[in-house]
Design a protein around this motif. Structure first.
Motif, mmCIF file in Angstrom:
data_model
loop_
_atom_site.group_PDB
_atom_site.id
_atom_site.type_symbol
_atom_site.label_atom_id
_atom_site.label_comp_id
_atom_site.label_asym_id
_atom_site.label_seq_id
_atom_site.Cartn_x
_atom_site.Cartn_y
_atom_site.Cartn_z
ATOM 1 N N ASP A 1 0.854 -1.191 0.000
ATOM 2 C CA ASP A 1 0.000 0.000 0.000
ATOM 3 C C ASP A 1 0.887 1.237 0.000
ATOM 4 N N MET A 2 0.278 2.369 0.293
ATOM 5 C CA MET A 2 0.991 3.657 0.186
ATOM 6 C C MET A 2 1.588 3.810 -1.203
ATOM 7 N N GLU A 3 0.852 3.282 -2.192
ATOM 8 C CA GLU A 3 1.251 3.368 -3.591
ATOM 9 C C GLU A 3 2.634 2.767 -3.828
ATOM 10 N N GLY A 4 2.910 1.714 -3.049
ATOM 11 C CA GLY A 4 4.162 0.993 -3.243
ATOM 12 C C GLY A 4 5.367 1.624 -2.588
ATOM 13 N N ASN A 5 5.171 2.627 -1.733
ATOM 14 C CA ASN A 5 6.303 3.258 -1.065
ATOM 15 C C ASN A 5 6.938 2.247 -0.115
ATOM 16 N N PRO A 6 8.163 1.846 -0.385
ATOM 17 C CA PRO A 6 8.777 0.821 0.474
ATOM 18 C C PRO A 6 9.085 1.307 1.884
ATOM 19 N N MET A 7 9.117 2.643 2.081
ATOM 20 C CA MET A 7 9.468 3.163 3.388
ATOM 21 C C MET A 7 8.255 3.228 4.308
ATOM 22 N N TYR A 8 7.114 3.625 3.785
ATOM 23 C CA TYR A 8 5.933 3.817 4.620
ATOM 24 C C TYR A 8 4.883 2.729 4.430
ATOM 25 N N GLY A 9 4.917 2.087 3.286
ATOM 26 C CA GLY A 9 3.839 1.150 2.970
ATOM 27 C C GLY A 9 3.982 -0.210 3.652
ATOM 28 N N LEU A 10 2.823 -0.869 3.802
ATOM 29 C CA LEU A 10 2.784 -2.245 4.287
ATOM 30 C C LEU A 10 2.599 -3.171 3.094
ATOM 31 N N SER A 11 3.145 -4.367 3.178
ATOM 32 C CA SER A 11 3.127 -5.265 2.016
ATOM 33 C C SER A 11 2.788 -6.681 2.450
ATOM 34 N N ASN A 12 2.461 -7.494 1.437
ATOM 35 C CA ASN A 12 2.174 -8.910 1.631
ATOM 36 C C ASN A 12 2.513 -9.634 0.331
ATOM 37 N N THR A 13 2.680 -10.934 0.387
ATOM 38 C CA THR A 13 3.105 -11.693 -0.788
ATOM 39 C C THR A 13 2.147 -12.856 -1.040
ATOM 40 N N ALA A 14 2.159 -13.298 -2.278
ATOM 41 C CA ALA A 14 1.408 -14.488 -2.703
ATOM 42 C C ALA A 14 2.230 -15.191 -3.775
ATOM 43 N N THR A 15 1.829 -16.401 -4.093
ATOM 44 C CA THR A 15 2.544 -17.229 -5.070
ATOM 45 C C THR A 15 1.691 -17.386 -6.321
ATOM 46 N N ALA A 16 2.296 -17.155 -7.463
ATOM 47 C CA ALA A 16 1.642 -17.362 -8.751
ATOM 48 C C ALA A 16 2.335 -18.529 -9.453
ATOM 49 N N VAL A 17 1.553 -19.569 -9.735
ATOM 50 C CA VAL A 17 2.076 -20.754 -10.417
ATOM 51 C C VAL A 17 1.584 -20.692 -11.859
ATOM 52 N N ILE A 18 2.499 -20.583 -12.777
ATOM 53 C CA ILE A 18 2.171 -20.460 -14.196
ATOM 54 C C ILE A 18 2.594 -21.751 -14.885
ATOM 55 N N ARG A 19 1.605 -22.458 -15.403
ATOM 56 C CA ARG A 19 1.866 -23.718 -16.104
ATOM 57 C C ARG A 19 1.945 -23.447 -17.604
ATOM 58 N N VAL A 20 3.002 -23.910 -18.199
ATOM 59 C CA VAL A 20 3.207 -23.740 -19.638
ATOM 60 C C VAL A 20 2.464 -24.868 -20.347
ATOM 61 N N THR A 21 1.439 -24.518 -21.079
ATOM 62 C CA THR A 21 0.644 -25.526 -21.774
ATOM 63 C C THR A 21 1.306 -25.928 -23.077
ATOM 64 N N ASP A 22 0.945 -27.137 -23.489
ATOM 65 C CA ASP A 22 1.602 -27.728 -24.650
ATOM 66 C C ASP A 22 0.939 -27.281 -25.936
ATOM 67 N N ILE A 23 1.738 -27.078 -26.945
ATOM 68 C CA ILE A 23 1.278 -26.911 -28.312
ATOM 69 C C ILE A 23 1.979 -27.969 -29.160
ATOM 70 N N ASN A 24 1.451 -28.208 -30.324
ATOM 71 C CA ASN A 24 2.008 -29.263 -31.170
ATOM 72 C C ASN A 24 3.241 -28.742 -31.912
ATOM 73 N N ASP A 25 4.334 -28.687 -31.158
ATOM 74 C CA ASP A 25 5.597 -28.252 -31.760
ATOM 75 C C ASP A 25 6.585 -29.396 -31.928
ATOM 76 N N ASN A 26 6.121 -30.629 -31.655
ATOM 77 C CA ASN A 26 6.975 -31.804 -31.839
ATOM 78 C C ASN A 26 6.184 -32.867 -32.609
#
Length: 925
Positions: free
Chosen positions: A372-397
């Motif tokens: 928060d605080m528009e991303g100000n690292p000095m005054y703002g509070l923060s939290n984290t999450a995990t994004a799992v991105i799976r690469v889907t298959d296409i017929n390239d083989n």
């Protein structure tokens, strides 16, 4: 972050009649002007100067801005007491998009602002000490200029009291009512106290003359949640009693009252609005801790992946609730460490680099941070999450065969047989359309005898025979098979040479069945062909040209048993007359099946069908139809329609000629026949009345064959009595066909059996009566022998036989039941001493016919006597003594002594003794 409030020490300002306090005070006036507040002077004499405490000179500032504020226009200067900290202080604004603050504390407009776009919430000015990381916060409320003629309320620390308006200013209040706005009281949330903390003092001008009591009402005071705000009823000081939470309640609406000691209202209530100022006390929270997204491999930079979202409970209109996103880490860092980027405001994740390859990196894990605080690292509070991105298959083989050539073999004439298994490899994700293989035969099979379906489990190609293969035609097949996927290859990917393979198939020769040609074989013949006539030769061919084999023929099916086939040549001859009218002939066709068997190992056989079309000849005479009809005694009209049935076909059938026979003569006298059409005629009575009964009318019917055939057919006519509707009314219908010989014989047999049974029953009854009569001793009382029997006194035995009790020889009815002999003279065969059974007592002179019943009753009593000796026991008799005048019974000899006696006197004793007289007294003849 937290801000420091003022010192709370009142200061005296000389030359003025106003007082200043660290507590914000709002003055209310109903005459459109703020009542002057008397500021008490706090003596400073005797006290030393307070220690210097860094902080803003005011905790809350009010700034009046014009309706339109140009970009870069200075608004006001924030005064900060640094206590000698010099240039180490840094200032920041909570709304940097609209305002900016310089290092000297001057606040400027960052863009052009209008009255409608002014922020509703106060601005937060933060002062930070870079050395100690200490922070101070002040609030700035922007108030637009009021219309001309209106006196705006002042919101500053210079205000100490809220004064109730004088009573004589009501007219002006009514005139200026719409422009009068009381600014709210702003209280920061999460204040640390001390509590209660004074907010404002309420005063009425009437308190100069009399004592008043002040009170407030509304949610937070006397309504739930109660106890948050309290007021001193005497001084009118309104205080907050506990820390406030904007996320729970963002504002409070209270009403202040002033009454005298009697409870009478002395002032109209005034409304007080208390706004809870947001502080950055809540961290951003992601709606999901783990986010899942997909992106196709080979995606271009800028391809959208997914959007992550976080929420902040703080005020979203302030910097406390304005979030910014960024990616902290990427795992794995292949092919680069920055494969993705995120929109810092929306949370949208996109690709920024090329090179996504599922076969190398199937999944990426990103750590996303929201601040928060528009991303100000000095005054703002923060939290984290995990994004799992799976690469889907296409017929390239593309799929690639594991070998260039595959081999297989199959016996000829076999279908649905797997010849060979074709294996391929594909680097794409298994069990997807980009991995599933589809096989196609591109050469070597012009007649379509093979197919290559895909095994859904192993993805192998199954070379399968779908049409019979003939070894004599082709001994080997070489197929060209191409492998593809269910979906097309990705753009820019070409099919390699390894996607095509060769399949070599060898055909195995087997013993094939002989076959008839043609099959079925069709023959046209006239019916009536005589036995031993040759019809045709039905031979079979052996498809095994490379095998020297012989064929033998046999008959497999001949329903009418008309034909014979030669086992070696296949020549077919007749053994019976062919009849088209046979029930085995359907639609003029007779079907017979023959079997051809070779001498191979193992033997093989084939069947052939011979169809004989039989042409009709005139070999069936017509018959009348129907054969039985009914007619009334007095018919009106007295006519019957008849036709003829002929088993032959036209022209050997109708039209028919109908004629009455000449005999018997009464036929033509009583009946007449008239032809209606070629197939129908009408039989009618010549006379007006005919007696009821069954009449057989002979009718001569002739067909229209080339050699016509005639037949005399009998029409059975039942003449009966009819009702007014012309229906027969006979109770018992006479069957036209009558009873057959078998039925008559059956009826006679039943009658004879019934008579025999009755006769046997009568004989049995007669015999039973005779047996019953034979059991009777006396039938006629007049002939009863007991009338001639005299009873004499008992005679004793010999001299030595005087000790025996002869009373036992008396009649049963004279025996004394209590008479028991002494033990010493008891006989050995006498019954033991037990209570004697009660035998039936009879009268002294019983009826002569009751003797038999008496004997039977005595026998029954003896049989039921448990003390009687068994019938098969040995009886011992005492010695009778010597000197008896009676001779020995064993010396009786009827044959020797019978002739010396005269038995004629027996004839006088009755009919039963005459038989004895005849036997012993008669002559030898």
């Amino acid at each position: 972050m937290h801000g420091r409030r003022g010192t709370g020490v009142e200061r005296r300002k000389r030359g003025h009649s106003w007082y200043q306090s660290s507590v914000s005070i709002i003055s209310f006036s109903f005459i459109l002007s703020i009542a002057a507040c008397r500021i008490e002077k706090i003596a400073a004499e005797g006290r030393g100067a307070p220690p210097c405490r860094p902080g803003f000179s005011e905790d809350v500032y009010k700034v009046v801005v014009p309706d339109i504020t140009e970009k870069g226009q200075p608004l006001f200067n924030v005064r900060f007491v640094s206590c000698g900290r010099g240039g180490l202080m840094q200032f920041e604004c909570s709304n940097p998009s609209d305002f900016r603050i310089e290092a000297n504390g001057v606040l400027y407009a960052a863009r052009t602002l209008q009255r409608s776009t002014l922020p509703v919430s106060p601005l937060l000015i933060t002062a930070s000490d870079a050395a100690t990381q200490q922070q101070w916060v002040a609030q700035v409320t922007l108030v637009p200029r009021q219309q001309e003629g209106a006196v705006p309320p002042v919101m500053s620390k210079d205000l100490k009291e809220i004064a109730f308006p004088p009573r004589n200013m009501d007219s002006q209040l009514k005139r200026m009512k719409r422009d009068w706005v009381i600014p709210p009281i702003n209280v920061p949330e999460n204040s640390r106290g001390p509590f209660p903390q004074e907010l404002v003092r309420i005063r009425s001008d009437h308190d100069k003359n009399r004592s008043l009591r002040y009170s407030v009402t509304g949610p937070g005071a006397d309504q739930p949640p109660t106890g948050i705000f309290i007021i001193d009823p005497i001084s009118g000081e309104l205080s907050v009693n506990k820390p406030l939470d904007r996320e729970h309640i963002s504002s409070f609406h209270l009403r202040a009252h002033a009454v005298d000691l009697n409870g009478n209202q002395v002032e109209n209530p005034i409304d007080i609005v208390i706004n809870v100022i947001d502080m950055n006390d809540n961290r951003p929270e992601f709606t999901h801790q783990i986010w899942n997204g997909t992106v196709p491999e080979g995606s271009k930079p800028g391809s959208f992946v997914m959007t992550v979202t976080a929420v902040d409970k703080d005020d979203p209109k302030t910097a406390n609730g304005m979030l910014r996103y960024k990616i902290l880490s990427q795992n794995p860092e292949s092919p680069t460490s920055n494969m993705f980027t995120i929109n810092n405001k929306t949370g949208g994740i996109i690709t920024v680099a090329a090179g996504l390859d599922r076969e190398k990196v199937p999944q990426y894990t990103l750590i996303i941070q929201a601040s928060d605080m528009e991303g100000n690292p000095m005054y703002g509070l923060s939290n984290t999450a995990t994004a799992v991105i799976r690469v889907t298959d296409i017929n390239d083989n593309p799929p690639e065969f594991t070998a260039e050539t595959f081999f297989g073999e199959v016996p000829e004439n076999r279908v649905n047989v797997i010849v060979a298994n074709l294996t391929v490899t594909d680097k794409d994700q298994p069990n997807t359309p980009a991995w599933n293989a589809v096989y196609k035969i591109t050469g070597g099979d012009p007649t379509g005898r093979f197919s290559v379906p895909t095994d859904p489990t192993t993805n192998e190609g199954l070379v399968t025979v779908v049409k019979p293969i003939d070894y004599e035609t082709s001994r080997t097949y070489v197929l060209t098979v191409e492998a593809r996927n269910e979906v097309s290859l990705a753009k820019g990917i070409h099919t390699p040479r390894q996607s095509t393979a060769t399949v070599s198939i060898r055909v195995i020769d087997v013993n094939e069945s002989p076959y008839f040609e043609p099959n079925p074989k069709f023959v046209r013949l006239e019916e009536g062909m005589m036995p031993q006539s040759t019809l045709t030769t039905f031979s079979a061919q052996d498809p095994d040209r490379f095998m020297q084999q012989t064929i033998r023929y046999s008959k497999l099916s001949d329903p009418a048993n008309w034909l014979r086939i030669d086992t070696n040549t296949g020549r077919i001859t007749t053994i019976a007359i062919l009849d088209r009218e046979s029930p085995y002939v359907k639609n003029n066709l007779y079907n017979a099946t023959f079997l051809a068997t070779d001498n191979g190992i193992p033997p093989a056989s084939g069947t052939g069908t011979l169809q004989i079309f039989l042409l009709d000849i005139n070999d069936n005479a017509p018959r009348v139809s129907p054969q039985e009809v009914e007619i009334c005694e007095k018919p009106d009209p007295n006519a019957i329609n008849i036709t003829a049935f002929d088993g032959d076909l036209s022209p050997n059938a109708g039209p028919f000629a109908f004629e009455l026979a000449n005999r018997p003569v009464d036929v033509r006298r009583n009946w007449t026949i008239t032809r209606i059409s070629g197939d129908y005629a009408q039989v009618s009575l010549k006379i007006g009345f005919l007696e009821s009964g069954i009449y057989e009318i002979p009718i001569i019917i002739t067909d229209s064959g080339n050699l016509p055939m005639s037949n005399t057919s009998y029409l059975r006519i039942k003449v009966c009595q009819c009702d007014i509707n012309g229906d027969c009314t006979d109770q018992q219908h006479i069957m036209a066909a009558g009873l057959g010989t078998g039925a008559i014989i059956s009826i006679l047999l039943c009658i004879i059996i019934l008579l025999i049974l009755v006769l046997m029953f009568v004989v049995w009854m007669k015999r039973r009566d005779k047996e019953r009569q034979a059991k009777q001793l006396l039938i006629d009382p007049e002939d009863d022998v007991r009338d001639n029997i005299l009873k004499y006194d008992e005679e004793g035995g010999g001299e030595e036989d005087q000790d025996y009790d002869l009373s036992q020889l008396q009649q049963p009815d004279t025996i004394e039941p209590d008479a028991i002999k002494p033990v010493g003279i008891r006989r050995l065969d006498e019954r033991p001493l037990h209570p004697e059974p009660q035998y039936p007592m009879r009268s002294a002179a019983p009826h002569p016919g009751d003797i038999g019943d008496f004997i039977h009753e005595g026998l029954k009593a003896a049989d039921n006597d448990p003390t009687a000796p068994p019938y098969d026991s040995l009886l011992v008799f005492d010695y009778e003594g010597s000197g008896s005048t009676a001779g020995s019974l064993s010396s009786l000899n009827s044959s020797s002594s019978g002739g010396d006696q005269d038995y004629d006197y027996l004839n006088d004793w009755g009919p039963r003794f005459r038989k004895l007289a005849d036997m012993y007294g008669g002559s030898d003849d």
